[in-house]
Design an enzyme around this catalytic site. Structure first.
Site, mmCIF file in Angstrom:
data_model
loop_
_atom_site.group_PDB
_atom_site.id
_atom_site.type_symbol
_atom_site.label_atom_id
_atom_site.label_comp_id
_atom_site.label_asym_id
_atom_site.label_seq_id
_atom_site.Cartn_x
_atom_site.Cartn_y
_atom_site.Cartn_z
ATOM 1 N N TYR A 177 0.838 -1.207 0.000
ATOM 2 C CA TYR A 177 0.000 0.000 0.000
ATOM 3 C C TYR A 177 0.875 1.261 0.000
ATOM 4 C CZ TYR A 177 -4.496 2.349 0.518
ATOM 5 O OH TYR A 177 -5.617 3.123 0.304
ATOM 6 N N LYS A 207 -3.036 8.345 3.024
ATOM 7 C CA LYS A 207 -4.262 8.139 3.828
ATOM 8 C C LYS A 207 -4.055 8.672 5.248
ATOM 9 C CE LYS A 207 -7.122 6.126 0.901
ATOM 10 N NZ LYS A 207 -8.141 6.958 0.214
HETATM 11 P P1 NAD Z 1 -12.515 3.858 -8.004
HETATM 12 O O1 NAD Z 1 -11.394 3.679 -8.945
HETATM 13 O O2 NAD Z 1 -13.837 3.374 -8.421
HETATM 14 O O3 NAD Z 1 -12.641 5.381 -7.528
HETATM 15 C C1 NAD Z 1 -11.549 6.277 -7.477
HETATM 16 C C2 NAD Z 1 -12.038 7.559 -8.079
HETATM 17 O O4 NAD Z 1 -11.042 8.586 -7.955
HETATM 18 C C3 NAD Z 1 -12.340 7.415 -9.581
HETATM 19 O O5 NAD Z 1 -13.664 7.822 -9.842
HETATM 20 C C4 NAD Z 1 -11.351 8.364 -10.217
HETATM 21 O O6 NAD Z 1 -11.834 8.953 -11.409
HETATM 22 C C5 NAD Z 1 -11.200 9.397 -9.103
HETATM 23 N N1 NAD Z 1 -10.041 10.269 -9.333
HETATM 24 C C6 NAD Z 1 -8.740 9.916 -9.491
HETATM 25 N N2 NAD Z 1 -8.001 11.014 -9.786
HETATM 26 C C7 NAD Z 1 -8.867 12.077 -9.780
HETATM 27 C C8 NAD Z 1 -8.718 13.470 -10.027
HETATM 28 N N3 NAD Z 1 -7.538 14.015 -10.338
HETATM 29 N N4 NAD Z 1 -9.821 14.259 -9.947
HETATM 30 C C9 NAD Z 1 -11.032 13.745 -9.639
HETATM 31 N N5 NAD Z 1 -11.231 12.425 -9.399
HETATM 32 C C10 NAD Z 1 -10.165 11.609 -9.486
HETATM 33 O O7 NAD Z 1 -12.033 3.076 -6.674
HETATM 34 P P2 NAD Z 1 -12.616 3.020 -5.195
HETATM 35 O O8 NAD Z 1 -11.930 1.849 -4.585
HETATM 36 O O9 NAD Z 1 -14.074 3.110 -5.203
HETATM 37 O O10 NAD Z 1 -11.977 4.319 -4.532
HETATM 38 C C11 NAD Z 1 -12.725 5.326 -3.863
HETATM 39 C C12 NAD Z 1 -12.061 5.693 -2.562
HETATM 40 O O11 NAD Z 1 -12.167 4.594 -1.660
HETATM 41 C C13 NAD Z 1 -10.574 6.013 -2.647
HETATM 42 O O12 NAD Z 1 -10.279 7.077 -1.779
HETATM 43 C C14 NAD Z 1 -9.926 4.738 -2.158
HETATM 44 O O13 NAD Z 1 -8.625 4.932 -1.642
HETATM 45 C C15 NAD Z 1 -10.905 4.406 -1.055
HETATM 46 N N6 NAD Z 1 -10.811 3.035 -0.539
HETATM 47 C C16 NAD Z 1 -10.885 1.976 -1.383
HETATM 48 C C17 NAD Z 1 -10.782 0.696 -0.868
HETATM 49 C C18 NAD Z 1 -10.850 -0.503 -1.793
HETATM 50 O O14 NAD Z 1 -10.425 -1.591 -1.387
HETATM 51 N N7 NAD Z 1 -11.382 -0.381 -2.992
HETATM 52 C C19 NAD Z 1 -10.620 0.491 0.505
HETATM 53 C C20 NAD Z 1 -10.557 1.610 1.349
HETATM 54 C C21 NAD Z 1 -10.642 2.884 0.815
#
Ligand code: NAD
Length: 259
Positions: free
Chosen positions: A159, A166
């Site tokens: 990570y 984070k």
């Molecule tokens: P995802 O890829 O569906 O979503 C990430 C989003 O960030 C996308 O819509 C992307 O377009 C957007 N993004 C990236 N760069 C950008 C920019 N410059 N301007 C505007 N938007 C931008 O994946 P996800 O897993 O749904 O991620 C959403 C959040 O959840 C993130 O913060 C991720 O770290 C967090 N998260 C994910 C997990 C997991 O296991 N998937 C676990 C904990 C936290």
């Protein structure tokens, strides 16, 4: 007490496709009666988000704005446009993160300066920039939430720089909660367990991370977008009116286990 979100408007930032956690949040808020506004990183995502929004009852009327969070002007302009188009908003879900794939494998020690800055710019600083632009629209108070991960509290293999970003996001959330509390705006984070999404694909050995959860988390299973979405509903609703500056783990309890 009124559990409904009817008559309230929420901005959901970060739906890329139907697997996005942001989409799980959007569905829960919609089910609770909320009006939704979406922002996407670029034109590339606009059609898929419009198509998804249309699957919700009345969703064809959802507004979708382009907002690249690395661009301060774009953020300011987006919220000015939202203010012009809808007036008041009651909350915002920040579901945005990015790090270069190369940084999400091997040792953290090798993190490049550019990779460090990119991850922090998009995944952490953006929350502050967005909260600043959104708060003038939150004249009735409201709730801002962001999505974080255990890798910001503990070392999680691969990570790397995203974990450090984070940790910065978690601290930003708390400082923002303190600043915005006097305007009756609450700021919280949901620490989601691993969920297979576009972003998650970039993390090395993601399948292994998931199988460890299935083996060791108290609930012995991974969480779903819907479960995160329902906690987002709680955080957006009056049920959580006394909660701010908090990280709520929606991770099958994995964060309590140390073996
Ligand atoms: P995802 O890829 O569906 O979503 C990430 C989003 O960030 C996308 O819509 C992307 O377009 C957007 N993004 C990236 N760069 C950008 C920019 N410059 N301007 C505007 N938007 C931008 O994946 P996800 O897993 O749904 O991620 C959403 C959040 O959840 C993130 O913060 C991720 O770290 C967090 N998260 C994910 C997990 C997991 O296991 N998937 C676990 C904990 C936290």
């Amino acid at each position: 007490m009124n559990f409904s979100l009817e008559g309230r408007t929420y901005v959901v930032m970060g739906v890329a496709n139907k697997r996005s956690i942001a989409w799980g949040i959007a569905r829960s808020l919609h089910e609770a009666g909320a009006r939704l506004i979406f922002t996407v990183a670029s034109e590339r995502f606009e059609k898929s988000v419009r198509d998804l929004a249309e699957t919700l009852e009345g969703g064809e009327e959802s507004l979708v704005y382009e907002c690249d969070v690395t661009n301060d002007e774009a953020i300011i302009q987006t919220f000015e446009n939202i203010q012009k188009d809808v007036g008041v908003i009651h909350g915002l879900a920040h579901c945005i993160a990015f790090a270069n794939r190369d940084e999400l494998k091997d040792e953290f020690l090798n993190t490049s300066r550019d990779g460090f800055l990119t991850a922090h710019n998009i995944s952490s600083y953006s929350l502050t920039a967005v909260a600043r632009a959104a708060q003038p629209l939150m004249t009735d108070g409201g709730s801002i939430l962001t999505l974080t991960y255990l890798g910001g509290e503990q070392v999680v293999k691969n990570y790397n720089v995203m974990g450090v970003a984070k940790a910065s996001l978690d601290a930003s959330m708390k400082y923002l909660a303190n600043d915005l509390g006097k305007r009756n705006i609450r700021v919280n984070a949901i620490s989601a367990g691993p969920i297979r999404t576009l972003s998650a694909k970039g993390v090395g050995d993601f399948n292994q991370i998931l199988s460890v959860i299935e083996e060791r988390a108290p609930l012995r299973r991974a969480v779903t977008q819907e479960e995160v979405g329902d906690t987002a509903y709680y955080l957006m609703s009056d049920l959580s009116r006394g909660v701010t500056g908090e990280i709520i783990h929606v991770d099958s309890g994995f964060n309590i286990v140390s073996y």
